[in-house]
Design a protein around this motif. Sequence first.
Motif, PDB file in Angstrom:
ATOM      1  N   TYR A  19       0.784  -1.370   0.028  1.00  0.00           N
ATOM      2  CA  TYR A  19      -0.106  -0.273   0.255  1.00  0.00           C
ATOM      3  C   TYR A  19       0.954   1.312   0.152  1.00  0.00           C
ATOM      4  O   TYR A  19       0.353   2.677  -0.652  1.00  0.00           O
ATOM      5  N   CYS A  20       1.747   1.289   0.726  1.00  0.00           N
ATOM      6  CA  CYS A  20       2.889   2.303   0.626  1.00  0.00           C
ATOM      7  C   CYS A  20       3.214   2.330  -0.375  1.00  0.00           C
ATOM      8  O   CYS A  20       3.840   3.155  -1.123  1.00  0.00           O
ATOM      9  N   ASP A  75      -4.799   4.600   8.888  1.00  0.00           N
ATOM     10  CA  ASP A  75      -4.297   5.730   9.325  1.00  0.00           C
ATOM     11  C   ASP A  75      -2.709   6.538   8.828  1.00  0.00           C
ATOM     12  O   ASP A  75      -2.180   7.491   9.449  1.00  0.00           O
ATOM     13  N   LEU A  76      -2.164   5.609   8.625  1.00  0.00           N
ATOM     14  CA  LEU A  76      -0.324   6.344   8.472  1.00  0.00           C
ATOM     15  C   LEU A  76      -1.185   7.409   7.227  1.00  0.00           C
ATOM     16  O   LEU A  76      -0.046   8.313   7.575  1.00  0.00           O
ATOM     17  N   ALA A  77      -1.361   6.929   6.076  1.00  0.00           N
ATOM     18  CA  ALA A  77      -1.753   7.773   5.204  1.00  0.00           C
ATOM     19  C   ALA A  77      -2.311   9.034   5.549  1.00  0.00           C
ATOM     20  O   ALA A  77      -1.182  10.433   4.893  1.00  0.00           O
ATOM     21  N   ARG A 121      -1.379  10.273   8.574  1.00  0.00           N
ATOM     22  CA  ARG A 121      -1.298  11.337   9.396  1.00  0.00           C
ATOM     23  C   ARG A 121       0.010  12.094   8.557  1.00  0.00           C
ATOM     24  O   ARG A 121       0.653  12.909   9.170  1.00  0.00           O
ATOM     25  N   ARG A 122       0.053  10.720   6.798  1.00  0.00           N
ATOM     26  CA  ARG A 122       1.063  11.731   6.738  1.00  0.00           C
ATOM     27  C   ARG A 122       0.740  12.511   5.412  1.00  0.00           C
ATOM     28  O   ARG A 122       1.491  13.160   4.052  1.00  0.00           O
ATOM     29  N   GLY A 123      -0.851  12.979   5.693  1.00  0.00           N
ATOM     30  CA  GLY A 123      -1.438  14.298   4.764  1.00  0.00           C
ATOM     31  C   GLY A 123      -1.550  13.765   2.950  1.00  0.00           C
ATOM     32  O   GLY A 123      -1.119  13.905   2.311  1.00  0.00           O
ATOM     33  N   VAL A 124      -1.414  12.413   3.054  1.00  0.00           N
ATOM     34  CA  VAL A 124      -1.055  11.470   1.605  1.00  0.00           C
ATOM     35  C   VAL A 124      -2.807  11.509   1.712  1.00  0.00           C
ATOM     36  O   VAL A 124      -3.738  10.648   2.372  1.00  0.00           O
ATOM     37  N   THR A 125      -3.950  11.682   0.147  1.00  0.00           N
ATOM     38  CA  THR A 125      -5.212  11.294  -0.083  1.00  0.00           C
ATOM     39  C   THR A 125      -5.378  10.240  -0.422  1.00  0.00           C
ATOM     40  O   THR A 125      -4.022  10.085  -2.102  1.00  0.00           O
ATOM     41  N   LEU A 126      -5.682   9.609  -0.604  1.00  0.00           N
ATOM     42  CA  LEU A 126      -6.331   8.012  -1.174  1.00  0.00           C
ATOM     43  C   LEU A 126      -6.943   7.769  -2.153  1.00  0.00           C
ATOM     44  O   LEU A 126      -8.114   8.359  -2.243  1.00  0.00           O
ATOM     45  N   SER A 127      -6.732   7.857  -3.295  1.00  0.00           N
ATOM     46  CA  SER A 127      -7.971   7.130  -4.194  1.00  0.00           C
ATOM     47  C   SER A 127      -7.523   6.667  -4.947  1.00  0.00           C
ATOM     48  O   SER A 127      -6.937   5.792  -4.630  1.00  0.00           O
ATOM     49  N   GLU A 128      -8.852   5.715  -5.625  1.00  0.00           N
ATOM     50  CA  GLU A 128      -8.919   4.795  -6.528  1.00  0.00           C
ATOM     51  C   GLU A 128      -7.520   4.292  -7.348  1.00  0.00           C
ATOM     52  O   GLU A 128      -7.412   5.242  -8.023  1.00  0.00           O
ATOM     53  N   SER A 129      -6.891   2.853  -7.134  1.00  0.00           N
ATOM     54  CA  SER A 129      -6.017   2.508  -8.059  1.00  0.00           C
ATOM     55  C   SER A 129      -6.588   2.272  -8.797  1.00  0.00           C
ATOM     56  O   SER A 129      -7.462   1.629  -9.807  1.00  0.00           O
TER      57      SER A 129
END
Length: 282
Positions: free
Chosen positions: A232-233, A270-272, A274-282
Motif C-alpha cells: 500500500y505504501c 491511519d498512516l496515510a 497522518r502523512r497527509g496523503v489522499t487515497l484515491s482509487e488504484s
Amino acid sequence: MTQDALERIANALERMSPAPLGAPDFTGAEAFVWHVDPDRLEPVTRVNRVDVSLLIGVDRSRDTLLENTLQFARGLPANNALLWGARGMGKSSLVKSVHAEVLKQDLPLKIVELQREDLPSVARLLNLLRGRAERFLLFCDDLSFSHDDQHYKSLKAVLDGGIEGRPENVVFYATSNRRHLMPRDMIENERSSGINPSEAVEEKVSLSDRFGLWLGFHPCSQDEYLDMIRGYCRAYGVEIDEDTLWAEAIEWQATRGARSGRVAWQYFTDLAGRRGVTLSES
C-alpha cells in the motif's frame, strides 16, 4: 362502489407494490446494484476496489478465480464460485479486483451486486438478465444462513436454475465466513435432534456443493501482513522507514487482536492520514 373509489384503491395498491422497472442501459456502466420495491438495477459509476496486485497471500485463489472469470467473459463454460474463510482476508476485494482485470482485457463483463436479504427476488433478476447479449457476474457478499432462514431456497434458482437452468450469460460468486454457509453448531444440533439425522441438514449443507469452485481464505502470517502494508505504501507513495512501520503495524494489530488484510488497510489508512496523503482509487 364508485369508479373513483376503485381508482383510488388501485392507485394505493400500485404505491404499495410499485411496478418493476425495465432493464437499464447496460452500456452506461460496468457495475450495477440490484434493488427491490420496485425491482431495478442501479448503475454504479465508480466501484470501490483495489488493484489485484495489492492482494497479498491469496495467489492461488486469485489465479483460479481470474481464469474462471476470463473463461466466462469469453463465452466459455465457467463455474459458480464460493470464497470462504477468515474475515478481512480479501474475499470480496478479490471478486471486484478480478472483475477489473477482466475489463482491462477488453472483455465487456458486467458485475451485479445482490444483497443476501434480496435473495427471494433473484428469480426476477435472472429473468431480467436471461437472453441478453451481455454477460453478468452476479455477486453476493457475506452470504450465510441461520436455522430458520429460508432464503437458501431462493439461491438454488441461481445455482441450479430450476427447469430453465441457470442463464448461460450469468455466473454467481459469493463470499462467506462459513464453508457450508451455516454455523457448525447448527449443523451438529440438527444432526443430533433430527428424526433422520443424515437428511436433517442435507438440503442446506449440499447448497455449498453446488458451487463448482471452493476457494479458501486463511489468516495471514505476520510477514504477509507487513507485506500488505508495504505494498500500500508503494502504491500510494507513502514514505516510512522500516523500523517505524514494523513497530507501528505490530502495535496496531495487537490492539485489535487480529491480523488480516482489513487490519493492514486500516493501519495504512491511519498512516496515510497522518502523512497527509489522499487515497484515491488504484
